[in-house]
Write an enzyme that holds these catalytic residues in place. Structure first.
Site, PDB file in Angstrom:
ATOM      1  N   SER A 137       0.827  -1.201   0.000  1.00 52.60           N
ATOM      2  CA  SER A 137       0.000   0.000   0.000  1.00 52.60           C
ATOM      3  C   SER A 137       0.866   1.258   0.000  1.00 52.60           C
ATOM      4  O   SER A 137       1.612   1.494  -0.946  1.00 52.60           O
ATOM      5  CB  SER A 137      -0.961  -0.045   1.191  1.00 52.60           C
ATOM      6  OG  SER A 137      -1.942   0.957   1.106  1.00 52.60           O
ATOM      7  N   ASP A 235     -10.890  -3.163  -3.624  1.00 51.78           N
ATOM      8  CA  ASP A 235      -9.880  -2.184  -3.225  1.00 51.78           C
ATOM      9  C   ASP A 235     -10.068  -0.898  -4.028  1.00 51.78           C
ATOM     10  O   ASP A 235     -10.050  -0.932  -5.262  1.00 51.78           O
ATOM     11  CB  ASP A 235      -8.492  -2.769  -3.495  1.00 51.78           C
ATOM     12  CG  ASP A 235      -7.353  -1.867  -3.042  1.00 51.78           C
ATOM     13  OD1 ASP A 235      -7.613  -0.769  -2.520  1.00 51.78           O
ATOM     14  OD2 ASP A 235      -6.195  -2.277  -3.225  1.00 51.78           O
ATOM     15  N   HIS A 265      -7.996  -5.082  -0.078  1.00 49.96           N
ATOM     16  CA  HIS A 265      -6.790  -4.379   0.317  1.00 49.96           C
ATOM     17  C   HIS A 265      -6.372  -4.806   1.721  1.00 49.96           C
ATOM     18  O   HIS A 265      -7.182  -4.817   2.641  1.00 49.96           O
ATOM     19  CB  HIS A 265      -7.057  -2.874   0.295  1.00 49.96           C
ATOM     20  CG  HIS A 265      -5.833  -2.036   0.435  1.00 49.96           C
ATOM     21  ND1 HIS A 265      -5.142  -1.542  -0.647  1.00 49.96           N
ATOM     22  CD2 HIS A 265      -5.156  -1.604   1.520  1.00 49.96           C
ATOM     23  CE1 HIS A 265      -4.106  -0.837  -0.228  1.00 49.96           C
ATOM     24  NE2 HIS A 265      -4.094  -0.863   1.084  1.00 49.96           N
TER      25      HIS A 265
END
Length: 292
Positions: A137, A235, A265
């Site tokens: 991320s 996501d 995610h």
């Protein structure tokens, strides 16, 4: 005051959630701790020594958490797993967080730490002399930014990047997944916007200075090392990750891209074991082991 309480809540919640997802008796509780001078910042780091370190590149890992939450503790189990699976030594960097330290603090810290490691100013034990930048991320974002901003010494040692559902662009770009996946999973559109707003602070997203925070907009991606990259179906960052994989391919950067349509995610680092987690970990380990 209320905003500070909200930030504190998210940090405590993320640490607790990661701990709950990764409770495992075989994870050692206190690996090597050290400090790294990254420019004017003194950063904490955590070292995981791989069983085949001399044959593998050193992994420099930047944790996720939207540049606001996350730390060495939240990603401890995953960093151990990646080091064990790949056989490589891994060093996790605890960079400064927003809103106390907004952009470009995190990017400067990660670039400074990776550069110091590449210059050999820190003795981390054996490796094959190369470095793989890795992160999930926001950590994937910081890996890309560090590779793009790398000086000659760091660039000469980069062997690859491990990018787990990376942030690569600002939410104002209006990717369809920001609408398709606005709610229904841990990372919502509102939360991702909150992260970006805290990271940029008072800086306008359209300002010239802020463009350094958007790696997908770089004019020259061809100087990046090979990458392994994944996206997931649930996501808000799905579509920008897909676009990043295409841009890398168009720039003739070798990219091993995988999409996990049923995962959300965070599946790789903060949600515990799953078939997609196992597959992605194996892909990352094979990629790292194959880097010259």
């Amino acid at each position: 005051m209320l905003e500070g309480l909200k930030v504190g809540f998210f940090r405590r919640y993320y640490r607790f959630a990661a701990w709950q997802a990764w409770k495992a008796p075989n994870v050692e509780k206190e690996p090597g701790r050290l400090n790294i001078h990254a420019g004017s910042a003194l950063l904490k780091a955590q070292l995981y020594r791989g069983a085949r370190a001399s044959e593998r590149p050193l992994i420099v890992y930047f944790h996720g958490g939207g540049w606001v939450i996350g730390d060495l503790q939240t990603h401890h189990a995953y960093c151990r797993a990646l080091s064990d699976a790949s056989g490589a030594t891994l060093i996790a960097i605890d960079y400064r967080l927003a809103p106390e330290n907004p952009f470009p603090s995190a990017q400067d810290d990660c670039l400074g730490a990776a550069t110091a490691i590449a210059e050999g100013s820190i003795d981390l034990g054996p490796s094959n002399g190369k470095i793989v930048l890795a992160g999930d991320s926001a950590g994937g974002h910081l890996s890309l930014c560090s590779a793009l901003d790398a000086g000659d010494t760091l660039r000469g040692k980069l062997a690859g990047m491990v990018l787990s559902y990376p942030v690569v662009d600002h939410y104002s770009k209006d990717y369809p997944s920001y609408t398709d996946c606005a709610t229904g999973q841990a990372l919502t559109t509102n939360l991702m916007q909150w992260f970006w707003n805290h990271y940029l602070g008072t800086l306008e997203p359209t300002s010239e200075q802020a463009q350094r925070a958007y790696p997908i907009r770089s004019a020259d991606l061809s100087r990046l090392p090979p990458a392994v990259l994944c996206t997931c179906g649930r996501d808000p960052l799905r579509d920008e990750g897909i676009a990043m994989a295409k841009r890398l391919d168009d720039a003739r950067v070798s990219v091993d891209y995988t999409h996990y349509p049923e995962s959300e995610h965070g599946f790789a680092c903060s949600m515990g074991h799953s078939p997609d987690y196992a597959d992605w970990l194996e892909r990352c380990a094979q990629f790292i082991a194959s880097r010259p």
